[in-house]
Enzyme design. Sequence first.
Site: not given
Length: 509
Positions: A274, A352
């Site tokens: 994306d 992350d």
Amino acid sequence: MVRKKGSLILCGAFLFVAWNALLLLYLWGRPLNGRLTERGGVEPGGKEEWGKRGPMNLAGEVIRLAEEVEVQLETQKKLLKQIENHRAAWAQQRDVEKRETNKVESDAIRQPIKPPVKDSLGNHGQSTNAPRKTAATIAAVMKKQSEVKTDASDDTDKASTSATLEVVIPILVIACDRVTVKRSLDRLIQYRPSPEAYPIIVSQDCGHAETARVIDSYGQQVTHIKQPDLSDIRVRPEHRKFQGYYKIARHYRWALNQVFRTFSQSTVVIVEDDLEVSVDFYEYFRALYPILRADPSLWCVSAWNDNGRDALVDPSKADLLHRTDFFPGLGWMLLKEMWDELEPKWPSAFWDDWMRQPEQRKDRSCIRPEISRTITFGRKGVSLGQFFDQYLRYIKLNTEFVPFTKHDLSYLLQKNYDDTYVKRVYSAPLVKIEDLQQGGHLRGAGPYRVQYSTRESFKVFARNLGVMDDLKSGVPRTGYRGIVSFLHRGRRVYLAPPEGWTQYDPSWS
């Protein structure tokens, strides 16, 4: 062809020497059967012989011989010119053949990367439009590409689109079930200077057939690999709603192992399906690769600025780069050596945030741009649009090509950066947040400094100034040595801790 041309030249040279020898013998040995005319020539039928001529006859004969020699010399000149033309043509043909030979050898090195086929364990996917090739062959081709070097003395060719670059930088696209991956791939291919220098590997999870067809439609422009394990992951009951995060972490681990273990690459740039990239995306990472290699205090290069909204960045400084202690992600470069460190302890979920923990970061930093080189268009995802509507959709994407490979980026090395940066920040005038918001008595574009001393004061100031206020393990987004740099109403502002800062407090989370 070469032997034939050489023989012709030797034959021409031999004829030239023989002709001169015969001519010389002929001119000096033939008898004279005529008399001199008034012009010094000889008329047929004359009765005087060579040995009995007087001074006038001798002079005329010399003139006649000179004229004949002149004619013969002109003939020889033409002959020599023809030989020289043949020689030049031969040399040109030899150069062409040499270039063709070199091109064949070069093309053999720079073969395009083909997607891997499934092995007996089903560990690799395959693009339906590409010829079959084993993973070992692909790894060998990619390794060969990474050994291609440029002439280090030619600084002007750093930004060249030639495939003969110093290192192959693969682009790993993490995909799942978004058919809009097409938007990401279209830009990656549009701006790519060289397929050989920047092979695109699309790693797909989820087994989504329609997304797979979109990826396969690019044929040999990309390498399509498929994560083989699509099973659900056993998690504790309170984490069932986070199943997607567990699968993403599993996919990242598998995909990065393909790049570094199967394809034997030395580095990679990771983007998600994306993300849309900027026009100088490849140039940015190409230029920063040697900086990442050279500085052990760095562990990544990111294309993303968390505070990269239009009003918070300087549009006149597309070439400005920063160090940051916050791991940004969203288009980032990783070295194989770092993956060797991280892979054995890779988390089962939330990779992350795990990267942002002190145990992984180890006081290392990343490089980030003033203006982002990626933007995200994916509101739908496992995060359910967290931050998208409030922050991410307003991130400014750089539109100006910056020739970073022609810039001196050594200022980003820690030994050159820290002292200069700290001095600049703490020499800036200390102002109150009300001064910035009202701006009445402030003169110039700054910089100005706003000081925070607690977690709560940081969050209050950040919200009022329009920057992101969350912290991960005590590190603010885009922060370096606790300092967040941004623009506020056209003025450079440093949101900074008190002078003498030494370390982050992980409890500020």
